[in-house]
Design a protein around this motif. Structure first.
Motif, PDB file in Angstrom:
ATOM      1  N   GLU A  48       0.866  -1.219  -0.009  1.00 38.87           N
ATOM      2  CA  GLU A  48      -0.163   0.092  -0.162  1.00 38.87           C
ATOM      3  C   GLU A  48       0.853   1.328   0.141  1.00 38.87           C
ATOM      4  N   GLU A  49       2.039   1.053   0.694  1.00 42.42           N
ATOM      5  CA  GLU A  49       2.953   2.296   0.599  1.00 42.42           C
ATOM      6  C   GLU A  49       3.403   2.510  -0.804  1.00 42.42           C
ATOM      7  N   ILE A  50       3.876   1.539  -1.298  1.00 49.12           N
ATOM      8  CA  ILE A  50       4.380   1.577  -2.718  1.00 49.12           C
ATOM      9  C   ILE A  50       3.144   2.220  -3.607  1.00 49.12           C
ATOM     10  N   SER A  51       2.193   1.960  -3.448  1.00 45.99           N
ATOM     11  CA  SER A  51       0.950   2.107  -4.214  1.00 45.99           C
ATOM     12  C   SER A  51       0.841   3.680  -4.181  1.00 45.99           C
ATOM     13  N   THR A  90      -0.292  -2.213  -8.599  1.00 43.11           N
ATOM     14  CA  THR A  90       0.931  -2.215  -7.969  1.00 43.11           C
ATOM     15  C   THR A  90       1.350  -3.791  -8.082  1.00 43.11           C
ATOM     16  N   ILE A  91       0.659  -4.354  -7.329  1.00 44.75           N
ATOM     17  CA  ILE A  91       0.765  -6.030  -7.407  1.00 44.75           C
ATOM     18  C   ILE A  91       1.036  -6.543  -8.879  1.00 44.75           C
ATOM     19  N   GLU A  92       0.068  -6.072  -9.867  1.00 44.14           N
ATOM     20  CA  GLU A  92       0.239  -6.684 -11.311  1.00 44.14           C
ATOM     21  C   GLU A  92       1.758  -6.221 -11.800  1.00 44.14           C
ATOM     22  N   VAL A  93       2.104  -4.650 -11.617  1.00 42.53           N
ATOM     23  CA  VAL A  93       3.517  -4.472 -11.955  1.00 42.53           C
ATOM     24  C   VAL A  93       4.452  -5.288 -11.364  1.00 42.53           C
ATOM     25  N   ARG A 127      -0.741   4.638  -7.704  1.00 39.44           N
ATOM     26  CA  ARG A 127      -1.446   3.433  -8.288  1.00 39.44           C
ATOM     27  C   ARG A 127      -2.341   2.578  -7.453  1.00 39.44           C
ATOM     28  N   SER A 128      -3.208   2.018  -8.102  1.00 38.78           N
ATOM     29  CA  SER A 128      -4.044   1.254  -7.179  1.00 38.78           C
ATOM     30  C   SER A 128      -3.373  -0.109  -6.374  1.00 38.78           C
ATOM     31  N   LEU A 129      -3.577  -0.392  -5.483  1.00 38.86           N
ATOM     32  CA  LEU A 129      -3.004  -1.548  -4.846  1.00 38.86           C
ATOM     33  C   LEU A 129      -2.910  -2.885  -5.905  1.00 38.86           C
TER      34      LEU A 129
END
Length: 52
Positions: free
Chosen positions: A21-24, A34-37, A29-31
């Motif tokens: 969530e911090e990275i997002s 971010t996970i997809e990337v 980006r949405s969570l």
């Protein structure tokens, strides 16, 4: 919103979810995005091909 993407449910440790969530937030980006990337980057690092 209609999408052609599949839905997947995953269980994550709270600390990992918080970090994602911090990275997002930082990347605006949405969570999910971010996970997809990060998953695509992991596949690429392993030498696996990926095409959308």
């Amino acid at each position: 919103m209609t999408t052609d993407k599949e839905r997947v449910t995953v269980y994550l440790p709270a600390e990992l979810k918080a970090r994602l969530e911090e990275i997002s937030k930082r990347d605006r980006r949405s969570l999910t995005a971010t996970i997809e990337v990060l998953l695509i980057e992991a596949l690429t690092a392993r030498g696996e091909s990926f095409q959308e």
